[in-house]
Design a protein around this motif. Structure first.
Motif, PDB file in Angstrom:
ATOM      1  N   UNK A 150       0.926  -1.166  -0.038  1.00 24.56           N
ATOM      2  CA  UNK A 150       0.092   0.078  -0.035  1.00 24.56           C
ATOM      3  C   UNK A 150       0.802   1.300   0.067  1.00 24.56           C
ATOM      4  N   UNK A 151       0.598   2.319   0.739  1.00 29.29           N
ATOM      5  CA  UNK A 151       1.630   3.340   0.859  1.00 29.29           C
ATOM      6  C   UNK A 151       2.380   3.108   1.925  1.00 29.29           C
ATOM      7  N   UNK A 152       1.786   3.174   3.266  1.00 28.18           N
ATOM      8  CA  UNK A 152       2.721   2.769   4.340  1.00 28.18           C
ATOM      9  C   UNK A 152       1.849   1.766   5.216  1.00 28.18           C
ATOM     10  N   UNK A 153       2.583   0.135   4.993  1.00 28.35           N
ATOM     11  CA  UNK A 153       3.666  -0.071   4.227  1.00 28.35           C
ATOM     12  C   UNK A 153       3.526   0.134   2.685  1.00 28.35           C
ATOM     13  N   UNK A 245       9.847  -4.976   8.682  1.00 27.64           N
ATOM     14  CA  UNK A 245      10.761  -5.415   7.307  1.00 27.64           C
ATOM     15  C   UNK A 245      12.000  -4.677   7.237  1.00 27.64           C
ATOM     16  N   UNK A 246      11.927  -3.215   7.357  1.00 26.96           N
ATOM     17  CA  UNK A 246      12.859  -2.061   7.294  1.00 26.96           C
ATOM     18  C   UNK A 246      13.997  -2.530   8.239  1.00 26.96           C
ATOM     19  N   UNK A 247      13.798  -2.787   9.263  1.00 19.13           N
ATOM     20  CA  UNK A 247      14.667  -3.308  10.561  1.00 19.13           C
ATOM     21  C   UNK A 247      15.341  -4.385   9.965  1.00 19.13           C
ATOM     22  N   UNK A 248      15.007  -5.335   9.262  1.00 13.72           N
ATOM     23  CA  UNK A 248      15.742  -6.247   8.765  1.00 13.72           C
ATOM     24  C   UNK A 248      16.573  -6.174   7.530  1.00 13.72           C
ATOM     25  N   UNK A 249      16.105  -5.332   6.815  1.00 14.46           N
ATOM     26  CA  UNK A 249      17.028  -4.737   5.669  1.00 14.46           C
ATOM     27  C   UNK A 249      17.873  -3.935   5.993  1.00 14.46           C
ATOM     28  N   UNK A 250      17.705  -2.917   6.877  1.00 13.52           N
ATOM     29  CA  UNK A 250      18.766  -2.074   7.163  1.00 13.52           C
ATOM     30  C   UNK A 250      18.638  -2.130   8.875  1.00 13.52           C
ATOM     31  N   UNK A 251      19.294  -3.072   9.232  1.00 12.94           N
ATOM     32  CA  UNK A 251      19.556  -3.406  10.775  1.00 12.94           C
ATOM     33  C   UNK A 251      20.576  -2.234  11.334  1.00 12.94           C
ATOM     34  N   UNK A 252      21.295  -1.674  10.815  1.00 10.52           N
ATOM     35  CA  UNK A 252      22.192  -0.550  11.432  1.00 10.52           C
ATOM     36  C   UNK A 252      21.512   0.702  11.678  1.00 10.52           C
ATOM     37  N   UNK A 253      20.321   0.823  10.994  1.00 12.84           N
ATOM     38  CA  UNK A 253      19.637   2.077  11.194  1.00 12.84           C
ATOM     39  C   UNK A 253      18.396   1.985  12.165  1.00 12.84           C
ATOM     40  N   UNK A 381      10.746  -3.061  -0.286  1.00 12.58           N
ATOM     41  CA  UNK A 381      12.229  -2.740  -0.181  1.00 12.58           C
ATOM     42  C   UNK A 381      13.157  -3.470  -0.938  1.00 12.58           C
ATOM     43  N   UNK A 382      12.693  -4.696  -1.165  1.00 13.28           N
ATOM     44  CA  UNK A 382      13.673  -5.860  -1.776  1.00 13.28           C
ATOM     45  C   UNK A 382      13.510  -5.661  -3.335  1.00 13.28           C
ATOM     46  N   UNK A 383      12.605  -4.974  -3.816  1.00 16.15           N
ATOM     47  CA  UNK A 383      12.414  -4.483  -5.175  1.00 16.15           C
ATOM     48  C   UNK A 383      13.100  -3.187  -5.884  1.00 16.15           C
ATOM     49  N   UNK A 384      13.315  -3.240  -7.065  1.00 13.02           N
ATOM     50  CA  UNK A 384      13.919  -1.863  -7.711  1.00 13.02           C
ATOM     51  C   UNK A 384      12.723  -0.871  -7.573  1.00 13.02           C
ATOM     52  N   UNK A 385      12.701   0.303  -6.826  1.00 10.61           N
ATOM     53  CA  UNK A 385      11.944   1.214  -6.700  1.00 10.61           C
ATOM     54  C   UNK A 385      11.566   2.061  -7.674  1.00 10.61           C
ATOM     55  N   UNK A 386      12.560   2.295  -8.671  1.00 13.53           N
ATOM     56  CA  UNK A 386      12.207   3.341  -9.840  1.00 13.53           C
ATOM     57  C   UNK A 386      10.998   3.034 -10.689  1.00 13.53           C
ATOM     58  N   UNK A 387      10.768   1.743 -11.230  1.00 10.54           N
ATOM     59  CA  UNK A 387       9.688   1.645 -12.026  1.00 10.54           C
ATOM     60  C   UNK A 387       8.364   1.903 -11.293  1.00 10.54           C
ATOM     61  N   UNK A 388       8.141   1.418 -10.302  1.00  8.97           N
ATOM     62  CA  UNK A 388       6.991   1.498  -9.060  1.00  8.97           C
ATOM     63  C   UNK A 388       6.817   3.040  -8.896  1.00  8.97           C
ATOM     64  N   UNK A 389       7.728   3.553  -8.491  1.00  9.87           N
ATOM     65  CA  UNK A 389       7.393   5.153  -8.212  1.00  9.87           C
ATOM     66  C   UNK A 389       7.254   5.836  -9.435  1.00  9.87           C
ATOM     67  N   UNK A 390       7.890   5.387 -10.746  1.00  5.35           N
ATOM     68  CA  UNK A 390       7.433   6.060 -11.909  1.00  5.35           C
ATOM     69  C   UNK A 390       6.007   5.803 -12.408  1.00  5.35           C
TER      70      UNK A 390
END
Length: 412
Positions: A150-153, A245-253, A381-390
């Motif tokens: 969706x939007x968030x998430x 999910x973002x915490x698993x992808x970017x655990x340092x953040x 976040x595991x997918x290329x965001x550019x075509x989606x956001x485009x």
């Protein structure tokens, strides 16, 4: 190429999904919508035809189904020759619908995390309790399952990935901010299913900070944000799907979610909670009837879809991402602003439903044309965001960025 879409659900978000699928039925093929109440599906299809939303002549049919019944959903998928299921039903039906998709080998997507109606705020990471346990089966069956699109998430996950790819070399924090600066004119209402809405706010507020899960109470941690268009807004740290999910992808953040609430909303929520009216546990009345307090509250509040005609104002939702690039501090805010009245004029829904309903249709288009047909389970976040956001730029949810170079539209 996958074709033919089955929409599960007939609420405000499903209304948006239906209109956007119709506007892109040259790519998506035959369209079907199903819920327990077929008349709601028929009303949505009627609104699509009233708006002349079908891009090309084609099938748009309504069906009755109990989405908790995996076998029934699987049978409907086969009957309609569906290739893509967009699940925008209650969060309680996610796993039965996903199971039907795995059984039939079709693509699946949803807009919120699965919930057990008997449990509130389970142990994090939430995706690990249900969805991620089916990763191996999706991969073995070659099933594309896109979670929380969706939007968030969803879009906010794509914003985090875009920030990591293009703007912030070493991410230190991701703060997702969701502000609804609109007004629906009712004394009190929720913007989507009251049962799901209240369940979201009655449990522990989980955030990912300093490499570990941190627990807080709802409305315990507040902060004011100065945002484009909607201005200065107070928001509170809230537990939310994408943190898990973002915490698993970017655990340092550090990963946190912030949502805006008016003092009036907080007061009403607090009274309802303190009276026990937000409990999911059954109680017995003096007359011997067993009722669930939360379901009673849901029954007496306005249907969120009824808010749309009178809704005015705007939403602002985005990611504040901080870190370093080339050793220097950097901060970006990637965001979208949506207008309630414009959403209603286009699809007959308010802006909250619009922001949730457009992204899964964009994802369905990317699955249909093969771009996102990854044949496994993924978070956005595991997918290329550019075509989606485009695609979203062209479908009514344009993205912008505010950073050291100013505030500007993002082009893809």
């Amino acid at each position: 190429m996958k074709k033919n879409v089955l929409i599960i659900g007939a609420g405000g978000v499903a209304q948006v999904v239906a209109h956007k699928c119709a506007q892109n039925n040259d790519v998506l093929g035959d369209l079907h919508i199903a819920s327990r109440t077929v008349s709601k599906c028929q009303a949505i299809i009627a609104s699509v035809h009233e708006k002349g939303a079908m891009k090309v002549p084609g099938v748009f049919a309504a069906h009755a189904v109990d989405a908790m019944d995996s076998a029934a959903v699987a049978a409907l998928i086969r009957q309609t020759r569906t290739g893509i299921v967009i699940n925008v039903g209650s969060a309680f039906v996610n796993m039965p619908v996903l199971e039907a998709c795995i059984e039939t080998g079709v693509a699946y997507m949803d807009t919120a995390i699965h919930e057990d109606p008997k449990k509130i705020c389970e142990t994090p990471p939430w995706y690990g309790n249900y969805e991620w346990q089916r990763r191996d089966r999706c991969a073995a069956a070659g099933v594309t399952a896109i979670l929380g699109v969706g939007f968030d998430p969803g879009v906010v996950n794509a914003y985090a990935r875009l920030a990591a790819d293009a703007y912030v070399e070493n991410i230190e924090s991701i703060d997702i901010v969701d502000i609804n600066a609109g007004s629906h004119g009712r004394w009190f209402s929720t913007n989507f299913d009251p049962e799901i809405n209240f369940r979201e706010f009655t449990g522990t507020v989980w955030s990912w900070q300093n490499g570990a899960w941190q627990a807080n109470r709802m409305f315990e941690v507040g902060q004011e944000f100065d945002l484009p268009v909607v201005g200065r807004q107070k928001a509170y740290m809230t537990g939310h799907d994408e943190v898990h999910s973002l915490s698993a992808t970017y655990p340092q953040a550090d990963v946190r979610f912030w949502m805006g609430f008016s003092d009036h909303y907080i007061n009403v929520f607090t009274v309802l909670k303190n009276l026990g009216l937000l409990s999911e546990k059954p109680v017995t009345t003096a007359e011997g009837q067993e009722v669930v307090p939360l379901k009673v509250v849901k029954a007496v509040l306005p249907d969120p879809s009824s808010l749309a005609p009178d809704y005015t104002g705007k939403t602002c939702i985005g990611d504040i991402v901080k870190g370093t690039t080339n050793g220097e501090p950097v901060e970006v805010f990637i965001y979208n602003v949506a207008d309630h009245a414009e959403a209603y004029a286009e699809v007959g829904s308010q802006g909250i439903s619009y922001t949730a309903g457009v992204p899964p249709v964009a994802a369905a288009i990317l699955v249909a044309n093969g771009t996102w047909d990854v044949k496994k389970m993924v978070n956005v976040e595991e997918l290329d965001p550019r075509p989606f956001l485009g695609l979203l730029n062209r479908m009514g949810l344009p993205s912008r960025i505010r950073d050291a170079d100013g505030d500007r539209a993002l082009e893809f």
